[in-house]
Design an enzyme around this catalytic site. Sequence first.
Site, PDB file in Angstrom:
ATOM      1  CG  HIS A 185      -0.169   0.051   2.506  1.00  0.00           C
ATOM      2  ND1 HIS A 185       0.208   1.215   3.121  1.00  0.00           N
ATOM      3  CD2 HIS A 185       0.327  -0.941   3.270  1.00  0.00           C
ATOM      4  CE1 HIS A 185       0.881   0.949   4.215  1.00  0.00           C
ATOM      5  NE2 HIS A 185       0.972  -0.362   4.331  1.00  0.00           N
ATOM      6  CG  HIS A 227      13.071  -4.143 -13.908  1.00  0.00           C
ATOM      7  ND1 HIS A 227      13.895  -4.737 -14.843  1.00  0.00           N
ATOM      8  CD2 HIS A 227      12.301  -5.153 -13.435  1.00  0.00           C
ATOM      9  CE1 HIS A 227      13.624  -6.024 -14.931  1.00  0.00           C
ATOM     10  NE2 HIS A 227      12.668  -6.316 -14.069  1.00  0.00           N
TER      11      HIS A 227
HETATM   12  C1  LIG Z   1      24.445  -6.027  -7.572  1.00  0.00           C
HETATM   13  C2  LIG Z   1      24.850  -6.321  -8.998  1.00  0.00           C
HETATM   14  C3  LIG Z   1      24.111  -5.353  -9.938  1.00  0.00           C
HETATM   15  C4  LIG Z   1      26.352  -6.062  -9.055  1.00  0.00           C
HETATM   16  O1  LIG Z   1      26.838  -6.374 -10.299  1.00  0.00           O
HETATM   17  P1  LIG Z   1      28.368  -6.018 -10.644  1.00  0.00           P
HETATM   18  O2  LIG Z   1      28.575  -4.550 -10.507  1.00  0.00           O
HETATM   19  O3  LIG Z   1      28.657  -6.649 -11.970  1.00  0.00           O
HETATM   20  O4  LIG Z   1      29.165  -6.669  -9.451  1.00  0.00           O
HETATM   21  P2  LIG Z   1      30.171  -7.913  -9.464  1.00  0.00           P
HETATM   22  O5  LIG Z   1      29.522  -9.150  -9.981  1.00  0.00           O
HETATM   23  O6  LIG Z   1      31.449  -7.455 -10.074  1.00  0.00           O
HETATM   24  O7  LIG Z   1      30.402  -8.128  -7.892  1.00  0.00           O
HETATM   25  C5  LIG Z   1      31.102  -7.187  -7.117  1.00  0.00           C
HETATM   26  C6  LIG Z   1      31.142  -7.711  -5.685  1.00  0.00           C
HETATM   27  O8  LIG Z   1      29.805  -7.640  -5.127  1.00  0.00           O
HETATM   28  C7  LIG Z   1      29.359  -8.941  -4.730  1.00  0.00           C
HETATM   29  N1  LIG Z   1      27.960  -9.053  -5.114  1.00  0.00           N
HETATM   30  C8  LIG Z   1      27.436  -8.857  -6.343  1.00  0.00           C
HETATM   31  N2  LIG Z   1      26.100  -8.999  -6.310  1.00  0.00           N
HETATM   32  C9  LIG Z   1      25.784  -9.285  -5.048  1.00  0.00           C
HETATM   33  C10 LIG Z   1      24.545  -9.550  -4.412  1.00  0.00           C
HETATM   34  N3  LIG Z   1      23.396  -9.515  -5.093  1.00  0.00           N
HETATM   35  N4  LIG Z   1      24.552  -9.798  -3.098  1.00  0.00           N
HETATM   36  C11 LIG Z   1      25.726  -9.830  -2.395  1.00  0.00           C
HETATM   37  N5  LIG Z   1      26.925  -9.581  -2.957  1.00  0.00           N
HETATM   38  C12 LIG Z   1      26.951  -9.316  -4.269  1.00  0.00           C
HETATM   39  C13 LIG Z   1      30.239  -9.914  -5.499  1.00  0.00           C
HETATM   40  O9  LIG Z   1      30.337 -11.142  -4.815  1.00  0.00           O
HETATM   41  C14 LIG Z   1      31.550  -9.167  -5.553  1.00  0.00           C
HETATM   42  O10 LIG Z   1      32.191  -9.293  -4.298  1.00  0.00           O
HETATM   43  P3  LIG Z   1      33.791  -9.376  -4.186  1.00  0.00           P
HETATM   44  O11 LIG Z   1      34.297  -8.043  -4.721  1.00  0.00           O
HETATM   45  O12 LIG Z   1      34.024  -9.558  -2.745  1.00  0.00           O
HETATM   46  O13 LIG Z   1      34.195 -10.520  -5.050  1.00  0.00           O
HETATM   47  C15 LIG Z   1      24.503  -7.770  -9.450  1.00  0.00           C
HETATM   48  O14 LIG Z   1      25.372  -8.728  -8.865  1.00  0.00           O
HETATM   49  C16 LIG Z   1      23.071  -8.159  -9.091  1.00  0.00           C
HETATM   50  O15 LIG Z   1      22.744  -8.603  -7.969  1.00  0.00           O
HETATM   51  N6  LIG Z   1      22.189  -7.995 -10.096  1.00  0.00           N
HETATM   52  C17 LIG Z   1      20.816  -8.350  -9.983  1.00  0.00           C
HETATM   53  C18 LIG Z   1      20.354  -8.983 -11.294  1.00  0.00           C
HETATM   54  C19 LIG Z   1      18.890  -9.305 -11.293  1.00  0.00           C
HETATM   55  O16 LIG Z   1      18.230  -9.387 -10.278  1.00  0.00           O
HETATM   56  N7  LIG Z   1      18.334  -9.456 -12.479  1.00  0.00           N
HETATM   57  C20 LIG Z   1      16.922  -9.720 -12.644  1.00  0.00           C
HETATM   58  C21 LIG Z   1      16.555  -9.569 -14.089  1.00  0.00           C
HETATM   59  S1  LIG Z   1      14.845  -9.760 -14.329  1.00  0.00           S
END
Ligand SMILES: CC(C)(COP(=O)(O)OP(=O)(O)OC[C@H]1O[C@@H](n2cnc3c(N)ncnc32)[C@H](O)[C@@H]1OP(=O)(O)O)[C@@H](O)C(=O)NCCC(=O)NCCS
Length: 205
Positions: free
Chosen positions: A135, A144
């Site tokens: 709500h 998104h």
């Molecule tokens: C948060 C996010 C955007 C970061 O992406 P990124 O900038 O490419 O980050 P990286 O993959 O390089 O990770 C960087 C660090 O963050 C950590 N990390 C990334 N995503 C994380 C998450 N969701 N939760 C906890 N830690 C996360 C990685 O383990 C890494 O840690 P390290 O430096 O200790 O190795 C991505 O991981 C994410 O969660 N995206 C969501 C995608 C999604 O939900 N899509 C749905 C489509 S419908």
Amino acid sequence: MKEVYVIGAGGHAKVIIDTLKNLKWSVVGVVDDHPAKLGTTFEGIRVVGDIPWFHELAQHQTLHAILAIGDNWVRRRVALGLPSVNFVSFVHPRAYVSSTALLGVGTVVMAGAVVQPQVSIGHHVIVNTSASIDHDCVLQDYVHVAPGSHLAGTVLLEQGVFVGIGSSVIPGKCIGAWATVGAGATVIDDIPPDVTVVGTPARAL
Ligand SMILES: CC(C)(COP(=O)(O)OP(=O)(O)OC[C@H]1O[C@@H](n2cnc3c(N)ncnc32)[C@H](O)[C@@H]1OP(=O)(O)O)[C@@H](O)C(=O)NCCC(=O)NCCS
């Protein structure tokens, strides 16, 4: 039967097209900028042209379309580049949207999603599969909320916010414009604009 073009031929477009079929709307063509896709079929529908072609066509006739682009910034760019197109909104037949919720132009509510009373959702927003918006939340344009994410009541998502899959936000918090909430995060504080947060509790990367 409503005739509509789908803009984008990626994974998100598959879900959009499936939903449009469920709604018994007719998808007359897919529009995509990738040259290799032109003339091919995508989910049984022909890729009829690219975005400049569609822009030109829309100068001469009334066209309805939906943006099937998951990336918030790209979706914004394409929407602003197609000022003559009539963008449609839809709610999947198996989603629930309160009669007191407001949905903007081009906004989609996917299967299993729930949108509760007095929610206000802007333009070109994606409320993805099984997300819930409780709500009095406000979702500004180009937000998104990814599958399985949950917003408690009175949350504000400013323009372009992306809430990753399986995340939660506690009541009354504000997530600043173009911030990203990583998959599985739990947001318990306000988040500044343009920041990426991850984890429980969510902290800046
Ligand atoms: C948060 C996010 C955007 C970061 O992406 P990124 O900038 O490419 O980050 P990286 O993959 O390089 O990770 C960087 C660090 O963050 C950590 N990390 C990334 N995503 C994380 C998450 N969701 N939760 C906890 N830690 C996360 C990685 O383990 C890494 O840690 P390290 O430096 O200790 O190795 C991505 O991981 C994410 O969660 N995206 C969501 C995608 C999604 O939900 N899509 C749905 C489509 S419908």
